[in-house]
Write an enzyme that holds these catalytic residues in place. Structure first.
Site, PDB file in Angstrom:
ATOM      1  N   THR A 214      54.181 -24.674  21.559  1.00  0.00           N
ATOM      2  CA  THR A 214      52.923 -24.083  21.084  1.00  0.00           C
ATOM      3  C   THR A 214      52.107 -25.176  20.412  1.00  0.00           C
ATOM      4  O   THR A 214      52.669 -26.067  19.793  1.00  0.00           O
ATOM      5  CB  THR A 214      53.261 -22.976  20.058  1.00  0.00           C
ATOM      6  OG1 THR A 214      53.731 -21.851  20.768  1.00  0.00           O
ATOM      7  CG2 THR A 214      52.058 -22.572  19.231  1.00  0.00           C
ATOM      8  N   ARG A 242      54.231  -8.720  25.463  1.00  0.00           N
ATOM      9  CA  ARG A 242      54.671  -9.178  24.123  1.00  0.00           C
ATOM     10  C   ARG A 242      53.566 -10.019  23.474  1.00  0.00           C
ATOM     11  O   ARG A 242      52.997 -10.913  24.074  1.00  0.00           O
ATOM     12  CB  ARG A 242      55.944 -10.004  24.253  1.00  0.00           C
ATOM     13  CG  ARG A 242      56.476 -10.543  22.926  1.00  0.00           C
ATOM     14  CD  ARG A 242      56.077 -11.998  22.703  1.00  0.00           C
ATOM     15  NE  ARG A 242      56.687 -12.550  21.491  1.00  0.00           N
ATOM     16  CZ  ARG A 242      56.390 -13.749  21.019  1.00  0.00           C
ATOM     17  NH1 ARG A 242      55.502 -14.508  21.613  1.00  0.00           N
ATOM     18  NH2 ARG A 242      56.960 -14.188  19.912  1.00  0.00           N
ATOM     19  N   VAL A 243      53.251  -9.709  22.224  1.00  0.00           N
ATOM     20  CA  VAL A 243      52.271 -10.484  21.473  1.00  0.00           C
ATOM     21  C   VAL A 243      53.014 -11.203  20.353  1.00  0.00           C
ATOM     22  O   VAL A 243      53.794 -10.596  19.634  1.00  0.00           O
ATOM     23  CB  VAL A 243      51.172  -9.574  20.859  1.00  0.00           C
ATOM     24  CG1 VAL A 243      50.138 -10.416  20.130  1.00  0.00           C
ATOM     25  CG2 VAL A 243      50.518  -8.725  21.934  1.00  0.00           C
ATOM     26  N   GLY A 244      52.770 -12.491  20.218  1.00  0.00           N
ATOM     27  CA  GLY A 244      53.429 -13.269  19.165  1.00  0.00           C
ATOM     28  C   GLY A 244      52.555 -13.420  17.939  1.00  0.00           C
ATOM     29  O   GLY A 244      51.557 -12.715  17.764  1.00  0.00           O
ATOM     30  N   ASP A 245      52.929 -14.351  17.094  1.00  0.00           N
ATOM     31  CA  ASP A 245      52.219 -14.568  15.825  1.00  0.00           C
ATOM     32  C   ASP A 245      50.880 -15.274  15.994  1.00  0.00           C
ATOM     33  O   ASP A 245      49.973 -15.105  15.181  1.00  0.00           O
ATOM     34  CB  ASP A 245      53.089 -15.445  14.911  1.00  0.00           C
ATOM     35  CG  ASP A 245      53.380 -16.796  15.561  1.00  0.00           C
ATOM     36  OD1 ASP A 245      54.058 -16.816  16.613  1.00  0.00           O
ATOM     37  OD2 ASP A 245      52.915 -17.823  15.057  1.00  0.00           O
ATOM     38  N   THR A 264      54.137 -22.588  14.117  1.00  0.00           N
ATOM     39  CA  THR A 264      54.891 -22.599  15.368  1.00  0.00           C
ATOM     40  C   THR A 264      56.342 -22.239  15.077  1.00  0.00           C
ATOM     41  O   THR A 264      56.845 -22.509  13.989  1.00  0.00           O
ATOM     42  CB  THR A 264      54.807 -23.969  16.060  1.00  0.00           C
ATOM     43  OG1 THR A 264      55.698 -23.968  17.190  1.00  0.00           O
ATOM     44  CG2 THR A 264      55.173 -25.127  15.144  1.00  0.00           C
ATOM     45  N   GLY A 265      56.995 -21.632  16.062  1.00  0.00           N
ATOM     46  CA  GLY A 265      58.381 -21.241  15.859  1.00  0.00           C
ATOM     47  C   GLY A 265      58.618 -19.827  16.347  1.00  0.00           C
ATOM     48  O   GLY A 265      57.897 -19.345  17.232  1.00  0.00           O
ATOM     49  N   GLY A 267      58.040 -16.431  16.693  1.00  0.00           N
ATOM     50  CA  GLY A 267      56.868 -15.616  16.375  1.00  0.00           C
ATOM     51  C   GLY A 267      57.166 -14.360  15.593  1.00  0.00           C
ATOM     52  O   GLY A 267      56.424 -13.985  14.678  1.00  0.00           O
TER      53      GLY A 267
END
Ligand code: ASP
Length: 346
Positions: A214, A242-245, A264-265, A267
């Site tokens: 990312t 799927r939605v991440g951070d 980053t990482g 989510g």
């Protein structure tokens, strides 16, 4: 008579207390101000388990990619450009670099496609733009900026975001354009590991073993404005929708008048802790420095192996830290700080 003495004593004590507090506030200001720098930039290309056995030529490619992106940001800011321009241009460059998990080079979903997320935030106005699940937008960060500047909304998803991309004449590509052989192999490995996080949430962090990349940037410009931007293909083998951070304002991306932060990482963990905003809020509510606030989040809220953050504060301090083994990162400021690094102890 006794009452007069007590009143006098109380007022004497409160004067002393106020003097003491003012003194502390001044100390803090001096300490935070110490690195005052006209401009600053920080960027990342993802955090996770990055093997120290990375072959020399690959290692070199990463350093070169980070260096190139850093130079773009430095140039914008040195020439008086805005923090928003700096973060957008840096992230566009990283999106176009197939090494990183954003734009070209994005990871594959479980279905073998690419769904991209991005966000941008202007710290001086708290304006923000974000999108999730786009499949044909070449540079999602540019669409995020168009959303911020031209729409009356903040966050668009899927098809709606693509329609808006058409309206804004943002460049489109076929979904395969994002594919690279390396990411395809990562998906195959992830599919083979049937005990993946999809079946067992306890194993959530396992995805960090086969993805990293990312991208994000944070900047302070010569007018004192802060901005942050983040862009990603998300997690290898992620489920449909799927939605991440990353596009969630306050989780993976945040900027106000104190600091600009990109995460980053893992989510899900970053979201649970509303991480980027938690750093800024900790600074505001406790008067702590950016460094202290990031430490608080990394050690008191997140677990080892979860995440990394890059950030700059209003004084031009650059703070890049993580609790993962490594994070592709680079930063510089006008006061002479400059760093390009991958592992923790560099
Ligand atoms: N945080 C991103 C996500 O969960 C992935 C990453 O930073 O590597 O979508």
């Amino acid at each position: 008579m006794k009452r007069i003495w007590i009143v006098a004593l109380v007022s004497l004590l409160s004067t002393a207390l106020i003097a003491c507090e003012t003194d502390n506030a001044n100390d803090q200001e001096t300490e935070m101000d110490a690195n005052n720098s006209e401009w600053a930039i920080a960027l990342h290309g993802g955090a996770g388990v990055i093997s120290r056995d990375l072959p020399e030529d690959e290692r070199q490619q990463y350093y070169e990619g980070l260096e190139e992106a850093l130079r773009i940001g430095e140039e914008v800011l040195r020439n008086g450009g805005s923090a928003l321009d700096a973060v957008e241009q840096v992230v566009r460059n990283l999106e176009d670099n197939p090494l990183f998990n954003a734009g070209r080079g994005s990871v594959f979903t479980h279905e073998g496609t690419h769904e991209l997320d991005a966000a941008i935030m202007d710290g001086s106005t708290l304006e923000a733009g974000a999108l999730t699940g786009v499949t044909t937008v070449r540079n999602p960060v540019t669409l995020a900026r168009k959303i911020m500047e031209n729409s009356r909304h903040i966050f668009f998803s899927g098809n709606g975001a693509e329609v808006y991309a058409d309206e804004m004449e943002v460049e489109r590509v076929e979904n395969e354009w994002f594919s690279t052989e390396r990411r395809y192999q990562q998906l195959q490995r992830a599919l083979e590991e049937s005990s993946s996080y999809l079946q067992n949430p306890e194993l959530g962090k396992d995805y960090l073993h086969f993805k990293y990349g990312t991208v994000g940037a944070a900047a302070l410009d010569q007018n004192g404005n802060l901005a942050a931007a983040t862009s990603t293909g998300g997690m290898t083998n992620k489920m449909y929708g799927r939605v991440g951070d990353v596009p969630i304002i306050g989780s993976g991306t945040y900027a106000n008048d104190l600091a600009a932060i990109s995460a980053t990482g893992w989510g899900e963990q970053i979201m649970r802790n509303v991480s980027a905003h938690t750093i800024a809020a900790h600074m505001e509510f406790t008067g702590s420095s950016l460094q202290e606030s990031m430490q608080f989040l990394l050690t008191e809220r997140l677990n080892p192996g979860d995440a990394g953050f890059i950030s700059v504060d209003r004084y031009g301090n650059v703070v890049m830290d993580m609790n993962t083994e490594g994070m592709f990162r680079a930063g510089a400021n006008a006061a002479g700080f400059r760093e390009v690094a991958i592992w923790e102890d560099e």
